[in-house]
Design a protein around this motif. Structure first.
Motif, PDB file in Angstrom:
ATOM      1  N   GLY A 109       1.989 -13.095  -9.759  1.00 42.60           N
ATOM      2  CA  GLY A 109       1.358 -12.621  -8.522  1.00 42.60           C
ATOM      3  C   GLY A 109       0.890 -13.788  -7.655  1.00 42.60           C
ATOM      4  N   ALA A 110       0.517 -13.456  -6.420  1.00 41.62           N
ATOM      5  CA  ALA A 110      -0.101 -14.460  -5.552  1.00 41.62           C
ATOM      6  C   ALA A 110      -1.408 -14.937  -6.195  1.00 41.62           C
ATOM      7  CB  ALA A 110      -0.372 -13.858  -4.182  1.00 41.62           C
ATOM      8  N   ASN A 184      -6.533  -9.963   4.735  1.00 38.69           N
ATOM      9  CA  ASN A 184      -7.319  -8.913   4.092  1.00 38.69           C
ATOM     10  C   ASN A 184      -8.737  -9.448   4.028  1.00 38.69           C
ATOM     11  OD1 ASN A 184      -8.562  -7.117   2.369  1.00 38.69           O
ATOM     12  ND2 ASN A 184      -7.385  -7.705   0.558  1.00 38.69           N
ATOM     13  N   ASP A 212      -2.192 -17.933   2.058  1.00 34.23           N
ATOM     14  CA  ASP A 212      -1.858 -16.709   1.339  1.00 34.23           C
ATOM     15  C   ASP A 212      -1.194 -15.790   2.355  1.00 34.23           C
ATOM     16  OD1 ASP A 212      -1.864 -14.127   0.293  1.00 34.23           O
ATOM     17  OD2 ASP A 212      -3.732 -14.403  -0.800  1.00 34.23           O
ATOM     18  N   TYR A 215       0.840 -10.594   3.036  1.00 34.59           N
ATOM     19  CA  TYR A 215       1.082  -9.482   3.978  1.00 34.59           C
ATOM     20  C   TYR A 215       2.012  -9.889   5.127  1.00 34.59           C
ATOM     21  CZ  TYR A 215      -2.828  -7.406   1.490  1.00 34.59           C
ATOM     22  OH  TYR A 215      -3.638  -6.910   0.501  1.00 34.59           O
ATOM     23  N   SER A 245       4.096  -7.928  -4.487  1.00 38.17           N
ATOM     24  CA  SER A 245       3.237  -6.770  -4.723  1.00 38.17           C
ATOM     25  C   SER A 245       3.235  -5.806  -3.547  1.00 38.17           C
ATOM     26  CB  SER A 245       1.792  -7.218  -4.931  1.00 38.17           C
ATOM     27  OG  SER A 245       1.616  -7.754  -6.206  1.00 38.17           O
ATOM     28  N   ARG A 254       3.006  -7.812 -11.124  1.00 30.23           N
ATOM     29  CA  ARG A 254       2.446  -9.167 -11.159  1.00 30.23           C
ATOM     30  C   ARG A 254       3.501 -10.229 -10.877  1.00 30.23           C
ATOM     31  NH1 ARG A 254      -0.364  -8.508  -9.136  1.00 30.23           N
ATOM     32  NH2 ARG A 254      -1.569 -10.363  -9.567  1.00 30.23           N
ATOM     33  N   LEU A 255       4.074 -10.164  -9.696  1.00 28.60           N
ATOM     34  CA  LEU A 255       5.117 -11.111  -9.305  1.00 28.60           C
ATOM     35  C   LEU A 255       4.826 -11.726  -7.951  1.00 28.60           C
ATOM     36  CD1 LEU A 255       8.678  -9.653  -9.950  1.00 28.60           C
ATOM     37  CD2 LEU A 255       7.685 -11.726 -10.896  1.00 28.60           C
TER      38      LEU A 255
HETATM   39  N1  PLP Z   1      -3.872 -11.976  -1.612  1.00 27.90           N
HETATM   40  C1  PLP Z   1      -4.448 -11.061  -0.835  1.00 27.90           C
HETATM   41  C2  PLP Z   1      -4.977 -11.475   0.489  1.00 27.90           C
HETATM   42  C3  PLP Z   1      -4.554  -9.734  -1.255  1.00 27.90           C
HETATM   43  O1  PLP Z   1      -5.139  -8.834  -0.463  1.00 27.90           O
HETATM   44  C4  PLP Z   1      -4.051  -9.365  -2.504  1.00 27.90           C
HETATM   45  C5  PLP Z   1      -4.182  -7.983  -3.009  1.00 27.90           C
HETATM   46  O2  PLP Z   1      -4.908  -7.161  -2.536  1.00 27.90           O
HETATM   47  C6  PLP Z   1      -3.467 -10.358  -3.288  1.00 27.90           C
HETATM   48  C7  PLP Z   1      -3.377 -11.644  -2.819  1.00 27.90           C
HETATM   49  C8  PLP Z   1      -2.938 -10.035  -4.642  1.00 27.90           C
HETATM   50  O3  PLP Z   1      -1.602 -10.392  -4.728  1.00 27.90           O
HETATM   51  P1  PLP Z   1      -0.819 -10.281  -6.088  1.00 27.90           P
HETATM   52  O4  PLP Z   1      -0.736  -8.851  -6.464  1.00 27.90           O
HETATM   53  O5  PLP Z   1       0.528 -10.861  -5.761  1.00 27.90           O
HETATM   54  O6  PLP Z   1      -1.541 -11.091  -7.082  1.00 27.90           O
END
Ligand code: PLP
Length: 398
Positions: A109-110, A184, A212, A215, A245, A254-255
């Motif tokens: 995931g990120a 976000n 990041d 989105y 995601s 989780r990628l």
């Molecule tokens: N970065 C931001 C700004 C998010 O809002 C979110 C999830 O809500 C994530 C990362 C999570 O990303 P990942 O599911 O790839 O870990």
């Protein structure tokens, strides 16, 4: 001679205690609200869970990979096929040139990308600049690494950047700036002049920039996504983070991935390996198939679909007197909840849930102490039926 430690007498034995930072942790308000929402069988606009269906090619390729035996650890930076597809996407969409062999790391995931980056680049006590309102995981990840988040407030209602405020927050301990665009919870999409101004600060004080961009495809109207690393001279200092995601609606897989100058990748990869070993092997095949097979239209339609949802929720919030600050991207709305009873945002969120069965998050989850008490964050990444029902319930409040 015995090497066994001498048993201490109980009066001098130190107590079993948590670490110093553990004393300050709180259960995430987002999770707490989701639990409360489940308890009352409400509609959860609190968590960014993105409960729409993933695209079939992604799912089918992941299932096929499981059945074909792709179930063992992958190379720590991910399967070659996926890195190649990410490099192609970075070039086509983000204007970034990355070598799939040395410049890309597939991550858990990120979230995993951000954690490994912090572990690899910073030392305890380093200061990291974070725009406020912020994504809670960014701040908490920094804290977990004994780093010091220094927040730089963006001005409501449009979340305008005050570049002097950013520069004024730099100290000799500052090591990096975190940019989340589209953001976000605010939905802010940083425009080119803003990013250029940030680039000048990063250059002047020799700072890393961690972006990041999870989105990146969720854009409304004329908003355009610009990757910070594509600005002239910014590639070396920028760690570009994104993931699947949101784009493929697979938050539970989780990628994610990051792209960076090849000189940073080995250390970031090392810490990602320590924490996660690798991203889930068969699911990497699903993401690779998605990048390869989904037409450009998929992303256009995705943006359109979410813009309609934004408009639908915006109207419901306006009509009920919860004035929203209208986002340009991502899939959240921060709305003014002053009209709801309650001394704090948490009380207002609970009041709204009790009266309508709609869960939102207290704005305080995205601000430092004393801010966000009049705000609630609503997520519109919901199935059409659920979003329609939530909007109807919100309207019933007026
Ligand atoms: N970065 C931001 C700004 C998010 O809002 C979110 C999830 O809500 C994530 C990362 C999570 O990303 P990942 O599911 O790839 O870990």
């Amino acid at each position: 001679m015995s090497t066994r430690p001498i048993a201490r007498d109980s009066s001098t034995t130190p107590k079993l205690v948590l670490s110093e930072i553990s004393a300050d942790i709180l259960q995430s308000e987002i999770r707490a609200m989701s639990v409360e929402c489940d308890r009352v069988h409400g509609i959860n606009l609190a968590q960014g869970v993105c409960d729409v269906e993933p695209p079939p090619p992604v799912v089918e390729a992941a299932i096929a990979a499981i059945q074909n035996g792709q179930n063992i650890y992958t190379r720590l930076d991910g399967i070659f096929r996926l890195r190649v597809e990410i490099a192609r996407k970075l070039s086509d969409y983000n204007g970034l040139i990355s070598d799939p062999e040395s410049g890309i790391l597939v991550t858990a995931g990120a979230t995993g990308a951000f954690l490994a980056t912090c572990m690899a680049l910073f030392n305890p006590g380093d200061e990291i600049l974070l725009f406020e309102p912020f994504y809670g995981y960014h701040r908490n990840t920094l804290l977990s690494q004994r780093l010091t988040p220094i927040t730089v407030l963006l001005d409501a209602p449009d979340w305008t950047l005050d570049i002097d405020r950013l520069e004024g927050s730099v100290t000799p301990r500052t090591r990096a700036i975190v940019i989340n665009t589209p953001c976000n919870p605010s939905g802010k999409v940083f425009c080119r002049p803003e990013l250029e101004a940030i680039a000048r600060v990063a250059e002047r004080y020799n700072l890393f920039v961690i972006t990041d961009e999870i989105y990146e495809y969720f854009l409304c109207g004329q908003a355009k996504h610009i990757s910070f690393a594509s600005l002239p001279g910014m590639t070396e200092r920028t760690i570009t983070i994104s993931g699947f995601s949101k784009t493929f609606s697979i938050t539970g897989w989780r990628l994610g991935y990051l792209a960076a100058d090849p000189k940073w990748i080995p250390a970031i990869g090392y810490f990602h390996d320590v924490a996660y070993v690798c991203a889930p092997a068969p699911l990497q095949h699903g993401a690779a198939a998605g990048l390869l097979e989904l037409p450009a239209d998929y992303y256009v339609e995705l943006a359109k679909e979410y813009e309609l949802k934004r408009d639908q929720l915006t109207e419901a919030l306006i009509s009920t007197g919860l004035t929203p600050s209208i986002p340009d991207g991502a899939y959240y709305i921060l709305a003014d909840a002053s009209r709801l009873p309650g001394a704090t945002a948490k009380e207002k969120a609970r009041n709204l849930l009790a009266r309508t069965g709609v869960a939102a998050i207290a704005g305080t989850a995205f601000f430092t102490e004393g801010r966000g008490e009049n705000l609630l964050r609503f997520c519109y990444a919901k199935k059409p039926k659920d979003l329609a029902e939530a909007c109807q319930r919100l309207r019933s409040l007026s």
